[in-house]
Design a protein around this motif. Structure first.
Motif, PDB file in Angstrom:
ATOM      1  N   PRO A 160      -3.407  -5.314   3.994  1.00 34.95           N
ATOM      2  CA  PRO A 160      -4.151  -4.513   4.968  1.00 34.95           C
ATOM      3  C   PRO A 160      -3.202  -3.768   5.909  1.00 34.95           C
ATOM      4  O   PRO A 160      -2.075  -4.194   6.108  1.00 34.95           O
ATOM      5  CB  PRO A 160      -4.958  -5.555   5.739  1.00 34.95           C
ATOM      6  N   GLY A 161      -3.654  -2.684   6.459  1.00 28.43           N
ATOM      7  CA  GLY A 161      -2.843  -1.971   7.449  1.00 28.43           C
ATOM      8  C   GLY A 161      -2.502  -0.546   7.084  1.00 28.43           C
ATOM      9  O   GLY A 161      -1.855   0.150   7.839  1.00 28.43           O
ATOM     10  N   GLY A 162      -2.883  -0.077   5.914  1.00 30.41           N
ATOM     11  CA  GLY A 162      -2.628   1.312   5.550  1.00 30.41           C
ATOM     12  C   GLY A 162      -1.307   1.523   4.852  1.00 30.41           C
ATOM     13  O   GLY A 162      -0.566   0.576   4.554  1.00 30.41           O
ATOM     14  N   LYS A 163      -1.009   2.793   4.577  1.00 28.37           N
ATOM     15  CA  LYS A 163       0.207   3.151   3.843  1.00 28.37           C
ATOM     16  C   LYS A 163       1.434   2.520   4.498  1.00 28.37           C
ATOM     17  O   LYS A 163       1.617   2.609   5.701  1.00 28.37           O
ATOM     18  CB  LYS A 163       0.375   4.668   3.782  1.00 28.37           C
ATOM     19  N   GLY A 164       2.238   1.881   3.680  1.00 29.26           N
ATOM     20  CA  GLY A 164       3.451   1.234   4.152  1.00 29.26           C
ATOM     21  C   GLY A 164       3.284  -0.256   4.401  1.00 29.26           C
ATOM     22  O   GLY A 164       4.257  -0.971   4.554  1.00 29.26           O
ATOM     23  N   ALA A 165       2.041  -0.741   4.412  1.00 30.79           N
ATOM     24  CA  ALA A 165       1.799  -2.167   4.646  1.00 30.79           C
ATOM     25  C   ALA A 165       2.080  -2.970   3.388  1.00 30.79           C
ATOM     26  O   ALA A 165       1.733  -2.555   2.287  1.00 30.79           O
ATOM     27  CB  ALA A 165       0.355  -2.390   5.086  1.00 30.79           C
ATOM     28  N   CYS A 166       2.723  -4.126   3.563  1.00 31.58           N
ATOM     29  CA  CYS A 166       2.994  -5.040   2.459  1.00 31.58           C
ATOM     30  C   CYS A 166       2.564  -6.447   2.867  1.00 31.58           C
ATOM     31  O   CYS A 166       2.532  -6.769   4.052  1.00 31.58           O
ATOM     32  CB  CYS A 166       4.486  -5.072   2.127  1.00 31.58           C
ATOM     33  N   ASN A 167       2.271  -7.258   1.869  1.00 35.18           N
ATOM     34  CA  ASN A 167       1.964  -8.659   2.101  1.00 35.18           C
ATOM     35  C   ASN A 167       2.579  -9.449   0.955  1.00 35.18           C
ATOM     36  O   ASN A 167       2.581  -8.988  -0.189  1.00 35.18           O
ATOM     37  CB  ASN A 167       0.454  -8.888   2.175  1.00 35.18           C
ATOM     38  N   ASP A 185       0.863  -1.179   0.000  1.00 33.58           N
ATOM     39  CA  ASP A 185       0.000   0.000   0.000  1.00 33.58           C
ATOM     40  C   ASP A 185       0.898   1.228   0.000  1.00 33.58           C
ATOM     41  O   ASP A 185       1.749   1.382   0.876  1.00 33.58           O
ATOM     42  CB  ASP A 185      -0.886  -0.022   1.246  1.00 33.58           C
ATOM     43  N   THR A 186       0.754   2.104  -0.982  1.00 36.66           N
ATOM     44  CA  THR A 186       1.634   3.264  -1.109  1.00 36.66           C
ATOM     45  C   THR A 186       0.910   4.596  -0.951  1.00 36.66           C
ATOM     46  O   THR A 186       1.478   5.639  -1.230  1.00 36.66           O
ATOM     47  CB  THR A 186       2.345   3.235  -2.484  1.00 36.66           C
ATOM     48  N   LYS A 187      -0.340   4.551  -0.529  1.00 34.46           N
ATOM     49  CA  LYS A 187      -1.101   5.791  -0.424  1.00 34.46           C
ATOM     50  C   LYS A 187      -2.023   5.740   0.793  1.00 34.46           C
ATOM     51  O   LYS A 187      -2.747   4.772   0.995  1.00 34.46           O
ATOM     52  CB  LYS A 187      -1.936   5.973  -1.693  1.00 34.46           C
ATOM     53  N   ALA A 188      -2.002   6.792   1.595  1.00 35.87           N
ATOM     54  CA  ALA A 188      -2.879   6.892   2.766  1.00 35.87           C
ATOM     55  C   ALA A 188      -4.254   7.356   2.297  1.00 35.87           C
ATOM     56  O   ALA A 188      -4.584   8.534   2.360  1.00 35.87           O
ATOM     57  CB  ALA A 188      -2.288   7.862   3.782  1.00 35.87           C
ATOM     58  N   ASP A 189      -5.062   6.398   1.813  1.00 35.25           N
ATOM     59  CA  ASP A 189      -6.366   6.745   1.267  1.00 35.25           C
ATOM     60  C   ASP A 189      -7.499   5.893   1.837  1.00 35.25           C
ATOM     61  O   ASP A 189      -8.637   5.972   1.387  1.00 35.25           O
ATOM     62  CB  ASP A 189      -6.357   6.639  -0.258  1.00 35.25           C
ATOM     63  N   GLY A 190      -7.182   5.045   2.810  1.00 32.30           N
ATOM     64  CA  GLY A 190      -8.199   4.214   3.431  1.00 32.30           C
ATOM     65  C   GLY A 190      -8.580   2.974   2.639  1.00 32.30           C
ATOM     66  O   GLY A 190      -9.435   2.206   3.057  1.00 32.30           O
ATOM     67  N   LYS A 191      -7.946   2.749   1.498  1.00 35.60           N
ATOM     68  CA  LYS A 191      -8.258   1.577   0.675  1.00 35.60           C
ATOM     69  C   LYS A 191      -7.239   0.467   0.946  1.00 35.60           C
ATOM     70  O   LYS A 191      -6.107   0.736   1.314  1.00 35.60           O
ATOM     71  CB  LYS A 191      -8.256   1.956  -0.799  1.00 35.60           C
TER      72      LYS A 191
END
Length: 135
Positions: A92-99, A65-71
């Motif tokens: 899941p987890g917001g900007k900076g989260a990876c899986n 996730d590279t954007k703090a947009d709630g998605k």
């Protein structure tokens, strides 16, 4: 060919490991897949909301996730032209989260050598890419 705000790119690959942390201009953590290193394929969502990393050896696919947009970004991986999904997962987890998923996570994450695969990533608009597993 565009796919809803997306781009289709023909590439050859097999998938693998991901990761590390970098910093953007505001000194907040910008996601990179865990472990760092060089990736065979890196695709970014057209809205800048996610990045997908693939390393051919080890069948590793990662989404960040590279954007703090709630998605919550989601990636689908499937054989052929993208009408069938072999597996999917989210970051899941917001900007900076990876899986990350890899062949070591079980049989459904093992990609068949020589098989064409489609990778689709979405957070808002979907992007679709193709690759052929070489390992």
């Amino acid at each position: 060919m565009k796919s809803r705000k997306g781009v289709r790119a023909a590439v050859t690959l097999a998938a693998a490991a991901l990761g590390a942390l970098a910093f953007d201009g505001t000194a907040s953590a910008a996601p990179l897949p865990p472990g760092g290193g060089s990736w065979d394929h890196v695709w970014k969502g057209s809205s800048g909301d996610f990045t997908i990393y693939v390393k051919e050896y080890g069948d590793v696919v990662s989404i960040c996730d590279t954007k703090a947009d709630g998605k919550t970004p989601t990636v689908w991986v499937g054989p052929g032209n993208g009408h069938t999904t072999q597996y999917w997962f989210t970051a899941p987890g917001g900007k900076g989260a990876c899986n990350t998923k890899s062949s070591s996570d079980g049989a459904k994450y093992r990609l068949k050598r020589g098989q064409k695969y489609t990778v689709t990533g979405c957070a808002w608009g979907c992007n679709t890419w193709d690759f052929r597993d070489r390992h």
